[in-house]
Motif scaffolding. Structure first.
Motif, PDB file in Angstrom:
ATOM      1  N   SER A  90       0.826  -1.212   0.000  1.00 16.37           N
ATOM      2  CA  SER A  90       0.000   0.000   0.000  1.00 16.37           C
ATOM      3  C   SER A  90       0.861   1.263   0.000  1.00 16.37           C
ATOM      4  O   SER A  90       0.404   2.311  -0.433  1.00 16.37           O
ATOM      5  N   LEU A  91       2.111   1.155   0.460  1.00 14.96           N
ATOM      6  CA  LEU A  91       3.064   2.267   0.404  1.00 14.96           C
ATOM      7  C   LEU A  91       4.467   1.718   0.193  1.00 14.96           C
ATOM      8  O   LEU A  91       4.826   0.708   0.789  1.00 14.96           O
ATOM      9  N   ALA A  92       5.237   2.415  -0.625  1.00 19.13           N
ATOM     10  CA  ALA A  92       6.657   2.114  -0.797  1.00 19.13           C
ATOM     11  C   ALA A  92       7.359   3.463  -0.859  1.00 19.13           C
ATOM     12  O   ALA A  92       7.455   4.083  -1.914  1.00 19.13           O
ATOM     13  N   VAL A  93       7.791   3.959   0.288  1.00 20.32           N
ATOM     14  CA  VAL A  93       8.340   5.309   0.411  1.00 20.32           C
ATOM     15  C   VAL A  93       9.850   5.252   0.209  1.00 20.32           C
ATOM     16  O   VAL A  93      10.575   4.725   1.059  1.00 20.32           O
ATOM     17  N   THR A  94      10.299   5.775  -0.931  1.00 16.70           N
ATOM     18  CA  THR A  94      11.717   5.686  -1.285  1.00 16.70           C
ATOM     19  C   THR A  94      12.508   6.926  -0.890  1.00 16.70           C
ATOM     20  O   THR A  94      13.726   6.920  -0.953  1.00 16.70           O
ATOM     21  N   THR A  95      11.819   8.003  -0.503  1.00 21.09           N
ATOM     22  CA  THR A  95      12.520   9.168   0.037  1.00 21.09           C
ATOM     23  C   THR A  95      12.594   8.985   1.543  1.00 21.09           C
ATOM     24  O   THR A  95      11.688   8.432   2.148  1.00 21.09           O
ATOM     25  N   ASP A  97      12.102   9.381   5.175  1.00 22.33           N
ATOM     26  CA  ASP A  97      11.303  10.010   6.215  1.00 22.33           C
ATOM     27  C   ASP A  97      12.179  10.115   7.469  1.00 22.33           C
ATOM     28  O   ASP A  97      12.913   9.178   7.788  1.00 22.33           O
ATOM     29  N   ALA A  98      12.128  11.231   8.183  1.00 24.76           N
ATOM     30  CA  ALA A  98      13.004  11.431   9.346  1.00 24.76           C
ATOM     31  C   ALA A  98      12.840  10.348  10.404  1.00 24.76           C
ATOM     32  O   ALA A  98      13.812   9.884  10.982  1.00 24.76           O
ATOM     33  N   LYS A  99      11.625   9.906  10.642  1.00 23.76           N
ATOM     34  CA  LYS A  99      11.378   8.921  11.699  1.00 23.76           C
ATOM     35  C   LYS A  99      11.569   7.480  11.215  1.00 23.76           C
ATOM     36  O   LYS A  99      12.203   6.674  11.884  1.00 23.76           O
ATOM     37  N   LEU A 100      11.011   7.161  10.034  1.00 24.84           N
ATOM     38  CA  LEU A 100      11.008   5.779   9.560  1.00 24.84           C
ATOM     39  C   LEU A 100      12.053   5.492   8.484  1.00 24.84           C
ATOM     40  O   LEU A 100      12.262   4.339   8.127  1.00 24.84           O
ATOM     41  N   GLY A 101      12.688   6.517   7.948  1.00 28.11           N
ATOM     42  CA  GLY A 101      13.602   6.298   6.830  1.00 28.11           C
ATOM     43  C   GLY A 101      12.800   5.890   5.600  1.00 28.11           C
ATOM     44  O   GLY A 101      11.666   6.301   5.416  1.00 28.11           O
ATOM     45  N   ARG A 102      13.388   5.053   4.757  1.00 25.26           N
ATOM     46  CA  ARG A 102      12.651   4.481   3.629  1.00 25.26           C
ATOM     47  C   ARG A 102      11.829   3.318   4.199  1.00 25.26           C
ATOM     48  O   ARG A 102      12.353   2.525   4.976  1.00 25.26           O
TER      49      ARG A 102
END
Length: 181
Positions: A90-95, A97-102
Motif C-alpha cells: 500500500s506504500l513504498a516510500v523511497t525518500t 522520512d526522518a522517523k522511519l527512513g525508507r
C-alpha cells in the motif's frame, strides 16, 4: 428482523474488539460468530521478516510502535527483508522520512498491515502483490539513527476502519530461537 439481528451482532463484535484491544488479547473467531457477520479471526501467524540469522535489539512498548531487528549475518547489516505474509504493497516510500527512513507498508487479508522501516533499498512498488517470503527490500540505516536494522510493525484494523499498532512478537516466530519471542 434479520437486519436487526445483523445490526446487533455487528455492535456486539465491535464491543468485543474494543474490549479485546483494551485487555491486550486476541479476538479469536468466537466460534464462527465473527465469520457469520464478516469479521473473523484477525490474528494470523506472520513469517519472520528477516531472511538471515537475526535478533531483536529493541522491543515493542507504549513509546516504540514496533520491534527493531538486527541482521547478524549480512555485511554492514544490509540483509534481505521478506514479506511476512501475502498481501498488497500500500506504500513504498523511497525518500527518507526522518522517523522511519525508507519504508514499506503491506496490507494483508484479515484486516492487518505490516510496516518495514529503515530500509536501504526497496524492491517493490505501490499496488504490487507480494507472497509470504518474497524479498521486498534490504535492511538499512535510512532513519535518524544511523544503525543498520529493520524496524518492523504490525497493525490490526479496528471496528471503525482505523489501524492500531500491536506487539509484533505476538504474531511472528523467530526461526533463530524456534519459539515466539
Amino acid at each position: 428482523m434479520e437486519q436487526v439481528i445483523t445490526t446487533l451482532l455487528t455492535m456486539f463484535m465491535a464491543f468485543i474488539q474494543i474490549m479485546s484491544s483494551l485487555l491486550g488479547g486476541g479476538l479469536g473467531n468466537l466460534g464462527g460468530l465473527g465469520d457469520l457477520i464478516g469479521g473473523g479471526d484477525t490474528k494470523i501467524e506472520l513469517s519472520w521478516p528477516v531472511q538471515n540469522k537475526s535478533s531483536v535489539i529493541a522491543e515493542y512498548s507504549s513509546s516504540h510502535a514496533g520491534i527493531d531487528i538486527e541482521d547478524k549475518e549480512a555485511t554492514s547489516g544490509l540483509g534481505p527483508i521478506v514479506a511476512a505474509a501475502d498481501g498488497t504493497v500500500s506504500l513504498a516510500v523511497t525518500t527518507s522520512d526522518a522517523k522511519l527512513g525508507r519504508y514499506i507498508v503491506i496490507n494483508h487479508d484479515k484486516k492487518m498491515e505490516t510496516v518495514y522501516a529503515n530500509c536501504w533499498k526497496i524492491n517493490v512498488t505501490q499496488g504490487q502483490n507480494v507472497k509470504k517470503g518474497d524479498v521486498i527490500g534490504t535492511i538499512g540505516n535510512s532513519a535518524l539513527i544511523k544503525t543498520a536494522y529493520l524496524h518492523f510493525e504490525v497493525k490490526t484494523q479496528n471496528a471503525d476502519g482505523t489501524y492500531s499498532n500491536v506487539n509484533p512478537l505476538d504474531y511472528v516466530k523467530n526461526p533463530n530461537s524456534g519459539t515466539t519471542l
